[in-house]
Structure formats: structure tokens, C-alpha cells
Design a protein around this motif. Sequence first.
Motif, PDB file in Angstrom:
ATOM      1  N   CYS A 212       0.834  -1.200   0.000  1.00 39.84           N
ATOM      2  CA  CYS A 212       0.000   0.000   0.000  1.00 39.84           C
ATOM      3  C   CYS A 212       0.870   1.252   0.000  1.00 39.84           C
TER       4      CYS A 212
ATOM      5  N   GLU B  44      -7.484   3.253   7.131  1.00 35.31           N
ATOM      6  CA  GLU B  44      -8.461   3.423   6.045  1.00 35.31           C
ATOM      7  C   GLU B  44      -7.808   3.185   4.690  1.00 35.31           C
ATOM      8  N   LEU B  45      -6.593   3.685   4.509  1.00 39.05           N
ATOM      9  CA  LEU B  45      -5.891   3.452   3.248  1.00 39.05           C
ATOM     10  C   LEU B  45      -5.559   1.978   3.075  1.00 39.05           C
TER      11      LEU B  45
ATOM     12  N   ARG C 280      -8.802   0.075   2.196  1.00 38.20           N
ATOM     13  CA  ARG C 280      -9.204   0.316   0.811  1.00 38.20           C
ATOM     14  C   ARG C 280      -8.325  -0.488  -0.132  1.00 38.20           C
ATOM     15  N   ASP C 281      -7.024  -0.505   0.147  1.00 38.28           N
ATOM     16  CA  ASP C 281      -6.096  -1.284  -0.674  1.00 38.28           C
ATOM     17  C   ASP C 281      -6.401  -2.772  -0.567  1.00 38.28           C
TER      18      ASP C 281
ATOM     19  N   ASN D 116      -9.655  -3.701  -2.413  1.00 33.78           N
ATOM     20  CA  ASN D 116      -9.578  -3.475  -3.860  1.00 33.78           C
ATOM     21  C   ASN D 116      -8.460  -4.275  -4.509  1.00 33.78           C
TER      22      ASN D 116
ATOM     23  N   GLU E 248     -17.542   1.362   2.351  1.00 30.70           N
ATOM     24  CA  GLU E 248     -16.144   1.555   2.763  1.00 30.70           C
ATOM     25  C   GLU E 248     -16.021   1.634   4.278  1.00 30.70           C
TER      26      GLU E 248
ATOM     27  N   GLU F 270     -16.184  -1.904   5.504  1.00 32.16           N
ATOM     28  CA  GLU F 270     -14.927  -2.599   5.202  1.00 32.16           C
ATOM     29  C   GLU F 270     -13.797  -2.124   6.101  1.00 32.16           C
ATOM     30  N   TYR F 271     -13.805  -0.827   6.449  1.00 33.11           N
ATOM     31  CA  TYR F 271     -12.777  -0.334   7.369  1.00 33.11           C
ATOM     32  C   TYR F 271     -12.850  -1.066   8.704  1.00 33.11           C
TER      33      TYR F 271
END
Length: 303
Positions: free
Chosen positions: A52, A91-92, A95-96, A99, A157, A160-161
Amino acid sequence: MSGKGGRILGTLPLFAASLDDPCEPSPYAPLSRLFWNEFYADPRRALNWERCRAARELYESESFRLSLDKLNMSYRVDFRAGMKLRRSLLELLARDFFNGSSPDIRPGWRIMEEFLEVEPEVLRYARFRAGRDHERVQSRDRSSWSGPECGKDVDQELVEYHLYAQWLASVQVDSLREQAAGRGVELYMDLPLGVHPDGYDAWAYRDVFARGVSGGAPPDAFFTAGQDWGFRPMHPWNSRDAGHAYFRRIVSRLMHFSNVIRLDHVMSLHRLYWVPLGFPADQGAYVRYPWEELYAILLLESH
């Protein structure tokens, strides 16, 4: 620690807490006794940290480092600011993770699938926390929430977080247990007596908790007016009607990760002081619990 002769590592409760708005970091009023506080998860040990780029660039940025240094130099833990920084990385990473489809991320997905098989309730918890993030509901009565599927219509999102954060924290606590065992050290974890009245457990298991009262302690020489601890106590007979399933669940899960557990106020297995809402703390009364049944659960789960 083991090099100094230590054989037991004890912690305060590490369960989920509200660290945004409102910020209520007390480990003895967790949002849940079933799920972890992601404040203690280390983003840099995440499986997809190296993959990431966005998270690594944020961590290495000047503004992030200055904020982190400021927190580290403080004499007090600023939970709100610390959680804000940590969440920006998580959070980043989340998301990574959700996805990502490259081969180096697939091992993580296998672990996630195994995690969901073992902890299917985490999806419900993630929806609850996502709904809480979305609505910022501060009422002490969550009866208006939309039932078991609370949070289903909020941003995916957010769901998912919280799912990722719980998975990461669980993996790292399990890793801590394994590393400690490899050094001959046992984990000693703490099970708090109550949960936050606005939290997940009080919402998801609302019938198990008594309404219109809070747990506390009668007057004594030090607290002459008594104590009101502000959490809903477990209802002894409703818990029995449900086969003490919630109590078994919180004990079993904590015992999976630790060698020894401390029961906060162990006498609450016998009796607990209830204070009616709106009354002073010295106007409460003791309520007895089916201690033999609760002890039996402890004995069974310890094996």
C-alpha cells in the motif's frame, strides 16, 4: 521481559472503545467485550503495508511525522488525536486490501475468509460501527436503530474499514499470544464488568441487559454517597433464558487469546448493586445472580 525472569504479561482491557466523537477511552466501558480496540493495531505490521504505497507515503510525510512526534512527546495519551492518525493509515490499508487482487494479497484473503468463518458476528459489528460513524448517534437509547442489520445502508467503505481493523487487531493479538508462548510468557487479560450503554453489546444483546438501571456500588467509608458506574448490568434471568450464551461468548473468546483472565469484580457472579436511573447511588439495591451456573461456564470454558 522473559530475559528479566518475567513469566506473565498483564494488560488492561483491550476491547473496542469510542475514540472519535464522543471520545470515551475508558477500558472499563468498552463498546463491546467481543471485539478489539483498533487503537492498539500496528498498521506497519499489516500484511499489505509494503504493497500500500498510499499508506506508506502518508506515514513518511512531514505533516504526519510532526503530528506523531507531538503525540509521542506528550505526558498524556491523546486518544482522539492518536486514533485519528492511526485511522488515516488503516483506512488506506483497508481500501487497498478490499480493492487488491494481485497474487501477493491473496494470502491475506485466505486469512480473512478463515477469520469470517470463526468470527461471523464481526460483519454485524462492522455494520453497527459503520452506522455509528455515519449517524454519530449520541442518544443513550438505541431502540430507534434499524434492528440486526443496522448500518446496512451506509457507505460500504465504512463497513470494510471496521472489518479490516478487527481482522488486523485479531491477527496481531493472536501473534502476540504465539510470540509470548515461544518465550515462555503467559498472557493475563482483563474482562471488564460492564459495557458502554451506547455500544454494540448493549444493542446487539439488548435483552440480556437490564433496562432502567445501572451497575454501581453502595455507600462505604470512602464513597459515602455510593457509586453509579453508568453501565447496564446483565439481567440474571434473561441471561439464563438465553442459556447464558452472551456470557459464554465473551469468556470463551478472551480465553482463546489469553492464558489467564481477570474477572473485574468477580463478586458480580454472586450479586451486583443496581441503581435505578434518576436516583442517587445510595438508593440502589443488590440483585443476586445464579453463581453456580456462571461458575460452571467458567470451568467448562477454561478447558
